[in-house]
Design a protein around this motif. Sequence first.
Motif, short mmCIF file in Angstrom:
data_model
loop_
_atom_site.label_atom_id
_atom_site.label_comp_id
_atom_site.label_asym_id
_atom_site.label_seq_id
_atom_site.Cartn_x
_atom_site.Cartn_y
_atom_site.Cartn_z
N LEU A 15 45.48 3.74 -27.44
CA LEU A 15 44.68 4.35 -28.42
C LEU A 15 43.83 3.29 -29.28
CD1 LEU A 15 43.87 6.82 -30.20
CD2 LEU A 15 46.14 6.38 -31.66
N GLN A 16 42.49 3.47 -29.02
CA GLN A 16 41.67 2.51 -29.81
C GLN A 16 40.77 3.03 -31.00
OE1 GLN A 16 39.48 0.10 -27.11
NE2 GLN A 16 37.72 -0.27 -28.68
N LYS A 17 41.08 2.52 -32.19
CA LYS A 17 40.34 3.15 -33.26
C LYS A 17 38.50 2.46 -32.99
CE LYS A 17 40.02 3.23 -38.08
NZ LYS A 17 40.75 2.85 -39.33
N GLU A 18 37.69 3.42 -33.13
CA GLU A 18 36.22 3.21 -33.05
C GLU A 18 35.69 3.02 -34.52
OE1 GLU A 18 34.78 2.80 -30.06
OE2 GLU A 18 36.61 3.17 -29.12
N PRO A 96 49.65 22.28 -21.53
CA PRO A 96 50.06 22.44 -22.74
C PRO A 96 50.98 21.36 -23.13
CG PRO A 96 50.29 24.58 -21.53
CD PRO A 96 50.06 23.47 -20.62
N TYR A 97 51.68 20.83 -22.18
CA TYR A 97 52.41 19.36 -22.74
C TYR A 97 51.46 18.12 -22.97
CZ TYR A 97 56.36 21.22 -20.29
OH TYR A 97 57.51 22.17 -19.96
N ILE A 98 50.40 18.09 -22.27
CA ILE A 98 49.43 17.05 -22.69
C ILE A 98 48.64 17.32 -24.04
CG2 ILE A 98 47.01 16.16 -22.02
CD1 ILE A 98 47.97 16.76 -19.02
N ARG A 99 48.43 18.62 -24.26
CA ARG A 99 47.76 19.10 -25.48
C ARG A 99 48.54 18.67 -26.58
NH1 ARG A 99 47.85 23.58 -28.66
NH2 ARG A 99 45.85 24.10 -29.55
N THR A 100 49.93 19.11 -26.48
CA THR A 100 50.95 18.94 -27.65
C THR A 100 51.00 17.54 -27.84
OG1 THR A 100 52.12 21.15 -27.12
CG2 THR A 100 53.12 19.37 -28.47
N TYR A 101 51.06 16.69 -26.63
CA TYR A 101 51.51 15.10 -26.75
C TYR A 101 50.34 14.63 -27.78
CZ TYR A 101 52.76 10.38 -25.54
OH TYR A 101 53.12 9.18 -25.84
N ILE A 102 48.90 15.04 -27.36
CA ILE A 102 47.88 14.17 -28.04
C ILE A 102 47.80 14.79 -29.53
CG2 ILE A 102 45.05 14.50 -28.07
CD1 ILE A 102 45.59 14.81 -24.82
N THR A 103 48.13 16.11 -29.63
CA THR A 103 47.79 16.55 -31.15
C THR A 103 49.00 15.74 -31.90
OG1 THR A 103 47.30 18.78 -30.23
CG2 THR A 103 47.94 18.56 -32.45
N ASN A 104 50.08 15.74 -31.42
CA ASN A 104 51.33 14.96 -32.50
C ASN A 104 50.88 13.72 -32.37
OD1 ASN A 104 52.53 17.49 -32.75
ND2 ASN A 104 53.97 17.24 -30.95
N LEU A 105 50.42 12.93 -31.44
CA LEU A 105 50.07 11.58 -31.25
C LEU A 105 49.09 10.94 -32.40
CD1 LEU A 105 50.51 8.63 -30.04
CD2 LEU A 105 48.69 9.12 -28.58
N LEU A 106 48.08 11.92 -32.42
CA LEU A 106 47.07 11.52 -33.13
C LEU A 106 47.41 11.86 -34.60
CD1 LEU A 106 44.02 12.86 -31.15
CD2 LEU A 106 44.47 10.52 -31.70
N ALA A 107 48.24 12.74 -34.83
CA ALA A 107 48.66 13.19 -36.28
C ALA A 107 49.52 12.28 -36.84
CB ALA A 107 49.23 14.56 -36.48
N MET A 108 50.49 11.53 -36.06
CA MET A 108 51.23 10.44 -36.26
C MET A 108 50.82 9.19 -36.47
SD MET A 108 54.90 11.94 -34.63
CE MET A 108 54.49 10.86 -33.36
N GLY A 110 47.76 8.57 -37.91
CA GLY A 110 46.77 8.86 -39.23
C GLY A 110 45.50 9.43 -39.10
N TYR A 111 45.19 10.22 -37.69
CA TYR A 111 43.98 10.72 -37.80
C TYR A 111 43.97 12.11 -38.13
CZ TYR A 111 42.77 6.83 -34.52
OH TYR A 111 42.62 5.47 -34.27
N PRO A 112 42.67 12.58 -38.74
CA PRO A 112 42.59 13.97 -39.30
C PRO A 112 43.31 15.05 -38.07
CG PRO A 112 40.61 12.98 -39.29
CD PRO A 112 41.50 11.91 -38.78
N PRO A 113 43.94 16.15 -38.73
CA PRO A 113 44.01 16.96 -37.62
C PRO A 113 42.98 17.36 -36.65
CG PRO A 113 44.65 17.57 -39.77
CD PRO A 113 43.76 16.53 -39.96
#
Length: 123
Positions: A15-18, A96-108, A110-113
């Motif tokens: 995960l790389q911040k731009e 659905p596994y990939i979607r949930t993983y990405i959504t949770n990872l980004l939220a944890m 510090g990225y906006p929902p």
Amino acid sequence: MEFDLIDIEVKSLHLQKESQGSDKKPVYQLKIDSAMDYNKADMKTVRLNVTTLMTADNKFKLEIEHIFYFKFKVQVTGEEAQQKIVDAKTESLVFPYIRTYITNLLAMSGYPPTNIPFVLIEK
């Protein structure tokens, strides 16, 4: 279905911040590729290597490699396994596994929902 999902693991994650350019809502892009490996020693198990790339303009770039393990109820050849995986629309099972993983990872992280819509996968 003639097989079951028995395990999932994350092989790699980056995960790389731009740079924070504008305050405009970012445009998200999601690309998912996969390849199947057949276990000749077992003849009942296969693994699906799934590479996901998600970008948001001027926000982040995310690359994940998941491995999904499937076990057939009976022994199958490599060709039979591949055909059954394709016929069962396995990408609908793993998304659905990939979607949930990405959504949770980004939220944890510090990225906006981030709302990744459900996808209807058709042949």
